[in-house]
Design a protein around this motif. Sequence first.
Motif, mmCIF file in Angstrom:
data_model
loop_
_atom_site.group_PDB
_atom_site.id
_atom_site.type_symbol
_atom_site.label_atom_id
_atom_site.label_comp_id
_atom_site.label_asym_id
_atom_site.label_seq_id
_atom_site.Cartn_x
_atom_site.Cartn_y
_atom_site.Cartn_z
ATOM 1 N N UNK A 1 0.820 -1.144 0.132
ATOM 2 C CA UNK A 1 -0.033 0.135 -0.023
ATOM 3 C C UNK A 1 0.902 1.355 -0.026
ATOM 4 N N UNK A 2 0.826 2.057 -0.943
ATOM 5 C CA UNK A 2 1.424 3.288 -1.203
ATOM 6 C C UNK A 2 0.592 4.520 -1.077
ATOM 7 N N UNK A 3 1.255 5.672 -0.704
ATOM 8 C CA UNK A 3 0.330 7.095 -0.699
ATOM 9 C C UNK A 3 -0.097 7.573 -2.054
ATOM 10 N N UNK A 4 0.733 7.006 -3.166
ATOM 11 C CA UNK A 4 0.672 7.422 -4.421
ATOM 12 C C UNK A 4 0.597 6.479 -5.210
ATOM 13 N N UNK A 5 -0.117 6.695 -6.600
ATOM 14 C CA UNK A 5 -0.243 5.474 -7.385
ATOM 15 C C UNK A 5 1.237 4.944 -7.896
ATOM 16 N N UNK A 6 1.360 3.896 -7.857
ATOM 17 C CA UNK A 6 2.539 3.172 -8.216
ATOM 18 C C UNK A 6 2.144 1.963 -9.272
ATOM 19 N N UNK A 7 2.969 1.895 -10.119
ATOM 20 C CA UNK A 7 2.578 1.069 -11.210
ATOM 21 C C UNK A 7 3.720 -0.231 -11.152
#
Length: 266
Positions: free
Chosen positions: A172-178
Amino acid sequence: MSLKSLAQLKRKSVLELPLHSLPEKVQITAYAKNKAYRTCELIKEIFKDSFEWYGFTLASKDNPEVITDVGLPRDQANFQDHTELKPESIAAFLESLPSHLIVNGWIHSHGELQYEMFSEIDRENHLTVLDYVSPLVRRPVAKKELVIRDLVLLRKDHYSVEDLRQGSVCLVTDKPVEEAMVLETIYGSFCYCIVIGDKGWHSQEIYYKKRGILSGEVTIAGKEAEMTVVDSALDLSPAEVRALAGEIAEKIKPVTSPPPELIERM
């Protein structure tokens, strides 16, 4: 997709980045090495015969790779071909160490035995001492890619219970990660193992333990190693030799005749 050879199915190599190395040689000060052989000499002088003895190699907390001293626990019984110790004797010795010293291995003597190598029992002891020494000399030795099948990347406050049911691991990250890669720390430690004889020979090995902090994967390996003598300003003074003789007289317990249980087996 067609494959010309099964070699094309090679698994992707795992990224591993070295951080710190572990010792390749046993480093010992001249003081510590001389003290080990002086212990053999004093045992013969005091008890008029040669007996095996068991000790720990000691190092400064600030420089755990260099053996600076040899310490003697109180032995339960010393024979010409083996030594017996109680666990409480080892614990008492370890608790008596000054705070600036740590144990980085063990040393023992084969006395006058014509057996200038480690025995199978010695190698079992290597692993026992390694377990104790590991936390004292542990350091991060590498970052290694943790291969995760079905890694699911989620955004904080933007996922559902259904999302959590997907994949084997959710990140789970605080910004979109691909795309993401997880690198775990590999902690490594070592233990010096030395055997010496009254005639001045010595043999030594180093045992290593590595453990991944996330995967929990543990590897243990051992190898023969050269001994490097490090110059030190210290030398055994006459007062130290007298103190060592007193310690030997107190802690070494020679047994010149087999105990009854051994006689029954003979």
